[in-house]
Design a protein around this motif. Structure first.
Motif, PDB file in Angstrom:
ATOM      1  N   UNK A  14      14.638 -34.222  -1.499  1.00 18.74           N
ATOM      2  CA  UNK A  14      16.015 -34.455  -1.067  1.00 18.74           C
ATOM      3  C   UNK A  14      16.849 -34.583  -2.341  1.00 18.74           C
ATOM      4  N   UNK A  15      17.600 -33.529  -2.637  1.00 22.30           N
ATOM      5  CA  UNK A  15      18.297 -33.425  -3.921  1.00 22.30           C
ATOM      6  C   UNK A  15      19.699 -34.038  -3.849  1.00 22.30           C
ATOM      7  N   UNK A  16      19.905 -35.075  -4.635  1.00 18.27           N
ATOM      8  CA  UNK A  16      21.227 -35.617  -4.980  1.00 18.27           C
ATOM      9  C   UNK A  16      22.163 -35.871  -3.799  1.00 18.27           C
ATOM     10  N   UNK A  17      21.648 -36.489  -2.759  1.00 18.59           N
ATOM     11  CA  UNK A  17      22.495 -36.820  -1.610  1.00 18.59           C
ATOM     12  C   UNK A  17      23.250 -38.120  -1.884  1.00 18.59           C
ATOM     13  N   UNK A  38      20.806 -32.853   8.085  1.00 18.00           N
ATOM     14  CA  UNK A  38      19.773 -33.344   7.170  1.00 18.00           C
ATOM     15  C   UNK A  38      19.191 -34.653   7.681  1.00 18.00           C
ATOM     16  N   UNK A  39      20.030 -35.544   8.156  1.00 17.09           N
ATOM     17  CA  UNK A  39      19.529 -36.823   8.688  1.00 17.09           C
ATOM     18  C   UNK A  39      18.570 -36.577   9.848  1.00 17.09           C
ATOM     19  N   UNK A  40      18.938 -35.676  10.757  1.00 12.64           N
ATOM     20  CA  UNK A  40      18.069 -35.364  11.888  1.00 12.64           C
ATOM     21  C   UNK A  40      16.736 -34.783  11.415  1.00 12.64           C
ATOM     22  N   UNK A  41      16.785 -33.914  10.424  1.00  8.44           N
ATOM     23  CA  UNK A  41      15.564 -33.318   9.872  1.00  8.44           C
ATOM     24  C   UNK A  41      14.651 -34.407   9.297  1.00  8.44           C
ATOM     25  N   UNK A  94      15.745 -43.874   4.568  1.00 10.23           N
ATOM     26  CA  UNK A  94      14.587 -43.071   4.187  1.00 10.23           C
ATOM     27  C   UNK A  94      14.087 -43.378   2.768  1.00 10.23           C
ATOM     28  N   UNK A  95      14.883 -44.092   1.998  1.00 12.01           N
ATOM     29  CA  UNK A  95      14.509 -44.369   0.606  1.00 12.01           C
ATOM     30  C   UNK A  95      13.216 -45.162   0.491  1.00 12.01           C
ATOM     31  N   UNK A  96      13.034 -46.177   1.342  1.00 10.37           N
ATOM     32  CA  UNK A  96      11.808 -46.983   1.234  1.00 10.37           C
ATOM     33  C   UNK A  96      10.598 -46.267   1.820  1.00 10.37           C
ATOM     34  N   UNK A  97      10.812 -45.125   2.458  1.00 10.51           N
ATOM     35  CA  UNK A  97       9.704 -44.312   2.955  1.00 10.51           C
ATOM     36  C   UNK A  97       9.334 -43.203   1.956  1.00 10.51           C
ATOM     37  N   UNK A 153      18.407 -23.718   4.168  1.00 11.28           N
ATOM     38  CA  UNK A 153      19.817 -23.396   3.935  1.00 11.28           C
ATOM     39  C   UNK A 153      20.761 -24.188   4.826  1.00 11.28           C
ATOM     40  N   UNK A 154      20.288 -24.648   5.982  1.00 15.79           N
ATOM     41  CA  UNK A 154      21.123 -25.433   6.889  1.00 15.79           C
ATOM     42  C   UNK A 154      21.251 -26.898   6.453  1.00 15.79           C
ATOM     43  N   UNK A 155      20.384 -27.319   5.543  1.00 15.40           N
ATOM     44  CA  UNK A 155      20.392 -28.697   5.053  1.00 15.40           C
ATOM     45  C   UNK A 155      20.749 -28.748   3.575  1.00 15.40           C
ATOM     46  N   UNK A 156      21.513 -27.763   3.140  1.00 16.33           N
ATOM     47  CA  UNK A 156      22.040 -27.709   1.778  1.00 16.33           C
ATOM     48  C   UNK A 156      23.515 -27.341   1.852  1.00 16.33           C
ATOM     49  N   UNK A 157      24.241 -27.635   0.789  1.00 13.72           N
ATOM     50  CA  UNK A 157      25.622 -27.189   0.656  1.00 13.72           C
ATOM     51  C   UNK A 157      25.891 -26.961  -0.816  1.00 13.72           C
ATOM     52  N   UNK A 158      26.709 -25.960  -1.091  1.00 14.23           N
ATOM     53  CA  UNK A 158      27.057 -25.646  -2.473  1.00 14.23           C
ATOM     54  C   UNK A 158      28.446 -26.137  -2.819  1.00 14.23           C
ATOM     55  N   UNK A 159      28.838 -25.869  -4.046  1.00 12.19           N
ATOM     56  CA  UNK A 159      30.181 -26.227  -4.499  1.00 12.19           C
ATOM     57  C   UNK A 159      31.221 -25.493  -3.660  1.00 12.19           C
TER      58      UNK A 159
END
Length: 180
Positions: A14-17, A38-41, A94-97, A153-159
């Motif tokens: 999980x990159x830089x959320x 992303x949360x649902x995933x 999700x951090x503690x998991x 691709x559905x759980x990412x976003x670009x600039x």
């Protein structure tokens, strides 16, 4: 005769959320719209126990504007300890998991690579597709050429939507599977 059961170890990176990339100094509408997916995933992954989670955090110091990156992108963001640096509240459960939370001073992380040593499959999600997601996907593919590397691709976003699409195309050319 002895049979060994082979278990595939999958990691989701999980990159830089972080707040600054969602609705802070570098936030985008696309990042905000992607967050519920992303949360649902991640909820599904945790419920099924189908993958290990690893989070990355873009992490800068107070001297950010004096760094090479800061001179090319003069927008303070993800300064350690600030609200913008923190993982969004929507995903904090999700951090503690997570197997690990990796702070990284730049786009890609060699530290992340160490946490993937015994992984058979890696899927990346998060922000930004065209900077940190692509950087880490390429590092992982270079470090572990026989590991299946994919990006949802559905759980990412670009600039921008265009740079998101361009990054996905570039990753396809480097044998990174695009899913979603």
């Amino acid at each position: 005769m002895t049979y060994r059961r082979y278990i595939v170890v999958k990691s989701i990176v999980v990159v830089d959320m972080q707040n600054d990339f969602i609705d802070g100094s570098l936030g985008t509408k696309e990042a905000q719209e992607m967050l519920p997916r992303l949360k649902e995933k991640l909820q599904n992954v945790v419920e099924k126990g189908s993958a290990e989670l690893i989070f990355t955090m873009d992490t800068h110091g107070e001297d950010y504007l004096n760094t090479q990156e800061g001179k090319k992108l003069p927008v303070e963001h993800c300064i350690k300890g600030t609200q913008g640096w923190k993982i969004t509240d929507e995903l904090s459960e999700f951090l503690d998991k997570a197997k690990a939370v990796v702070e990284k001073p730049t786009f890609g992380s060699m530290e992340l690579i160490k946490h993937l040593q015994n992984t058979d499959e890696v899927e990346l999600v998060g922000l930004c597709t065209d900077i940190c997601v692509i950087s880490n996907a390429l590092l992982i593919k270079a470090a572990y050429p026989e590991v299946k590397v994919s990006v949802d691709e559905q759980c990412c976003a670009g600039v921008t939507p265009e740079s998101h699409t361009n990054a996905l195309e570039a990753m396809k050319m480097c044998q990174i599977e695009i899913v979603g």
